[in-house]
Scaffold this motif. Structure first.
Motif, PDB file in Angstrom:
ATOM      1  N   UNK A  28       0.851  -1.189   0.000  1.00  0.00           N
ATOM      2  CA  UNK A  28       0.000   0.000   0.000  1.00  0.00           C
ATOM      3  C   UNK A  28       0.885   1.236   0.000  1.00  0.00           C
ATOM      4  N   UNK A  29       0.359   2.337  -0.566  1.00  0.00           N
ATOM      5  CA  UNK A  29       1.103   3.594  -0.659  1.00  0.00           C
ATOM      6  C   UNK A  29       0.252   4.705  -0.058  1.00  0.00           C
ATOM      7  N   UNK A  30       0.856   5.474   0.839  1.00  0.00           N
ATOM      8  CA  UNK A  30       0.194   6.636   1.423  1.00  0.00           C
ATOM      9  C   UNK A  30       1.027   7.861   1.066  1.00  0.00           C
ATOM     10  N   UNK A  31       0.467   8.709   0.202  1.00  0.00           N
ATOM     11  CA  UNK A  31       1.214   9.850  -0.309  1.00  0.00           C
ATOM     12  C   UNK A  31       1.071  11.085   0.550  1.00  0.00           C
ATOM     13  N   UNK A  32       1.837  12.116   0.190  1.00  0.00           N
ATOM     14  CA  UNK A  32       1.812  13.382   0.925  1.00  0.00           C
ATOM     15  C   UNK A  32       0.413  13.991   0.935  1.00  0.00           C
TER      16      UNK A  32
ATOM     17  N   UNK B  70      -3.620   2.834  -3.167  1.00  0.00           N
ATOM     18  CA  UNK B  70      -2.860   4.082  -3.239  1.00  0.00           C
ATOM     19  C   UNK B  70      -3.733   5.196  -2.679  1.00  0.00           C
ATOM     20  N   UNK B  71      -3.285   5.807  -1.604  1.00  0.00           N
ATOM     21  CA  UNK B  71      -4.006   6.909  -0.967  1.00  0.00           C
ATOM     22  C   UNK B  71      -3.203   8.187  -1.200  1.00  0.00           C
ATOM     23  N   UNK B  72      -3.848   9.185  -1.787  1.00  0.00           N
ATOM     24  CA  UNK B  72      -3.144  10.426  -2.079  1.00  0.00           C
ATOM     25  C   UNK B  72      -2.350  10.365  -3.366  1.00  0.00           C
ATOM     26  N   UNK B  73      -2.845   9.592  -4.349  1.00  0.00           N
ATOM     27  CA  UNK B  73      -2.176   9.511  -5.642  1.00  0.00           C
ATOM     28  C   UNK B  73      -2.410  10.756  -6.490  1.00  0.00           C
ATOM     29  N   UNK B  74      -1.672  10.878  -7.572  1.00  0.00           N
ATOM     30  CA  UNK B  74      -1.755  12.022  -8.472  1.00  0.00           C
ATOM     31  C   UNK B  74      -3.167  12.197  -8.999  1.00  0.00           C
ATOM     32  N   UNK B  75      -3.665  13.426  -8.936  1.00  0.00           N
ATOM     33  CA  UNK B  75      -4.982  13.730  -9.503  1.00  0.00           C
ATOM     34  C   UNK B  75      -4.876  13.894 -11.015  1.00  0.00           C
TER      35      UNK B  75
ATOM     36  N   UNK C 241       0.658  18.897 -19.320  1.00  0.00           N
ATOM     37  CA  UNK C 241       1.129  18.232 -18.106  1.00  0.00           C
ATOM     38  C   UNK C 241      -0.041  18.070 -17.137  1.00  0.00           C
ATOM     39  N   UNK C 242       0.154  17.168 -16.177  1.00  0.00           N
ATOM     40  CA  UNK C 242      -0.782  17.037 -15.072  1.00  0.00           C
ATOM     41  C   UNK C 242      -0.343  17.985 -13.966  1.00  0.00           C
ATOM     42  N   UNK C 243      -1.276  18.803 -13.496  1.00  0.00           N
ATOM     43  CA  UNK C 243      -0.939  19.781 -12.464  1.00  0.00           C
ATOM     44  C   UNK C 243      -0.489  19.078 -11.192  1.00  0.00           C
ATOM     45  N   UNK C 244       0.602  19.518 -10.585  1.00  0.00           N
ATOM     46  CA  UNK C 244       1.024  18.923  -9.309  1.00  0.00           C
ATOM     47  C   UNK C 244      -0.012  19.216  -8.229  1.00  0.00           C
ATOM     48  N   UNK C 245      -0.118  18.330  -7.254  1.00  0.00           N
ATOM     49  CA  UNK C 245      -1.167  18.427  -6.246  1.00  0.00           C
ATOM     50  C   UNK C 245      -0.695  19.176  -5.012  1.00  0.00           C
TER      51      UNK C 245
ATOM     52  N   UNK D  85      -7.732   3.430  -5.561  1.00  0.00           N
ATOM     53  CA  UNK D  85      -6.965   4.670  -5.729  1.00  0.00           C
ATOM     54  C   UNK D  85      -7.811   5.842  -5.242  1.00  0.00           C
ATOM     55  N   UNK D  86      -7.276   6.590  -4.277  1.00  0.00           N
ATOM     56  CA  UNK D  86      -7.920   7.798  -3.766  1.00  0.00           C
ATOM     57  C   UNK D  86      -7.042   8.971  -4.162  1.00  0.00           C
ATOM     58  N   UNK D  87      -7.512   9.784  -5.107  1.00  0.00           N
ATOM     59  CA  UNK D  87      -6.694  10.872  -5.645  1.00  0.00           C
ATOM     60  C   UNK D  87      -6.624  12.043  -4.672  1.00  0.00           C
ATOM     61  N   UNK D  88      -5.493  12.682  -4.660  1.00  0.00           N
ATOM     62  CA  UNK D  88      -5.271  13.850  -3.811  1.00  0.00           C
ATOM     63  C   UNK D  88      -5.926  15.086  -4.423  1.00  0.00           C
TER      64      UNK D  88
END
Length: 413
Positions: free
Chosen positions: A246-250, A265-270, A281-285, A302-305
């Protein structure tokens, strides 16, 4: 007890062993209000952090604290009101036996966002632009979702012009053709052929300036050594379990008793895409994810930030997600909502309490679904769903109408 002497609390329960031995506790106890200082220390240095101000604090004393006890203060974010700039926090103190000795709720004012002028940041943006008038702003917002004063936004299509009537908007990036339509209260105006591109370039530049805080993990959380927890801007509450891979992002806050299964994945790229010529580009979160108490997330979800600073993706308490569920950025889910396998929820939706989503159902962006609604398996929802209603089909319509149409079609056959 220097603290008791300073505040004048000369209660012999705190100092006189003989007196305390005859009390209901049988021994000396620590001043209960001392524990609130531990909570204040966490709020002022960790969550929300330096510069935070108290507005209110409730306290309920559950058990005595004896000399020699080890006390741990815990703080959990319950909600945040960006318009009033207030955070509501659950606060508690736990002894060495895992028992709650003090609990309550706090309302605090996090450190105010810094205000800056357009001239302080635009010179770093690569997108071609002309500054028509300078102005101050403190937050970046989409023009259709203004939640705080001092907002800098952008306008590419005149059909969204009415949204700019919001008095909280102080600065706008727009095309030269739209400048004469801007309302008088807009202070700063920057002209550019690509307003969205310029807006998200500013967003990216501001994100680079953000000061990150070390992650906070409760001592009772169970985290697999094969899981990844971002070293910064993560808060993991008591009793939470995170399984291998599992991954927990910023930007993620996991409340009490949350379970994150294999590969989630929690807090993945939106998915906020910005076009730039033939590329993009994909906007940084810069936003966050908040998972409330008792939520369980099955494998490979996947839960997007959230994308912008005030954007938050929320899963309400005791909601459950089956395998391979996707929750888009900025979507807010109420309590005890259930998602069957393969459900896809697009960004910026608002979903009520106790909603049911059938297998492989899909919800378009910015949809509102009321409490106790039901989304049948395979449905594609493109319109708001009222409270208590069931919808079915692609595109989804009220379930009774779907069944009636199906019967009519069968009869004609």
């Amino acid at each position: 007890m220097a603290y008791a002497h300073i505040v004048g609390d000369e209660n012999p329960l705190h100092f006189d062993s003989g007196f305390a031995a005859k009390s209901r506790f049988g021994q000396k106890i620590a001043p209960g209000i001392l524990l609130s200082g531990y909570i204040s220390g966490v709020i002022g240095t960790k969550l929300p952090g330096a510069g935070t101000l108290y507005e209110s604090q409730t306290l309920s004393f559950r058990r005595p604290v004896f000399y020699g006890d080890t006390i741990t203060a815990r703080v959990e974010v319950l909600s945040f009101d960006p318009l009033r700039d207030r955070a509501r926090l659950r606060t508690c103190c736990i002894n060495q036996n895992g028992e709650c000795v003090l609990e309550g709720e706090a309302v605090v004012l996090p450190k105010r966002r810094e205000t800056m002028r357009l001239t302080e940041i635009l010179h770093q943006a690569e997108c071609a632009h002309t500054l028509l008038s300078d102005g101050s702003f403190s937050v970046l917002e989409q023009c259709t979702r203004i939640r705080a004063p001092g907002a800098f936004t952008y306008l590419e299509d005149i059909k969204y012009l009415e949204a700019l009537s919001d008095q909280n908007i102080t600065c706008v990036a727009c095309t030269p053709e739209l400048k004469d339509h801007l309302p008088a209260h807009v202070e700063g105006v920057v002209l550019t052929p690509m307003p969205k591109l310029l807006f998200f370039q500013v967003h990216s530049l501001l994100l680079e300036r953000k000061v990150k805080q070390p992650s906070i993990i409760d001592s009772t959380a169970r985290i697999s050594p094969q899981a990844y927890i971002a070293p910064y801007d993560v808060v993991i509450g008591p009793g939470t379990e995170i399984e291998p891979l599992a991954i927990v992002g910023e930007g993620t806050i996991l409340g009490e008793g949350v379970r994150v299964c294999y590969g989630a994945v929690i807090g993945g790229q939106s998915f906020t895409s910005v076009r730039a010529g033939e590329g993009g580009f994909l906007a940084p979160d810069a936003g966050g994810v908040r998972i409330e108490k008792g939520v369980e997330i099955c494998p490979n979800c996947h839960i997007a930030r959230g994308t912008l600073e005030l954007d938050e993706t929320v899963l309400g308490a005791y909601s459950k997600l089956d395998a391979m569920v996707h929750i888009g950025h900025g979507t807010i889910v109420g309590r005890q909502t259930l998602f069957a396998a393969g459900t896809t929820i697009s960004g910026n939706c608002i979903i009520g309490n106790r909603v049911w989503f059938g297998v492989h159902s899909t919800v378009s962006n910015r949809i509102q679904i009321g409490d106790h609604a039901r989304i049948s398996l395979g449905s594609v929802v493109t319109q708001d769903v009222p409270e208590g209603k069931t919808v079915t089909g692609n595109f989804a319509i009220p379930h009774p109408v779907f069944i009636q149409n199906l019967k009519m079609s069968t009869n004609r056959g």
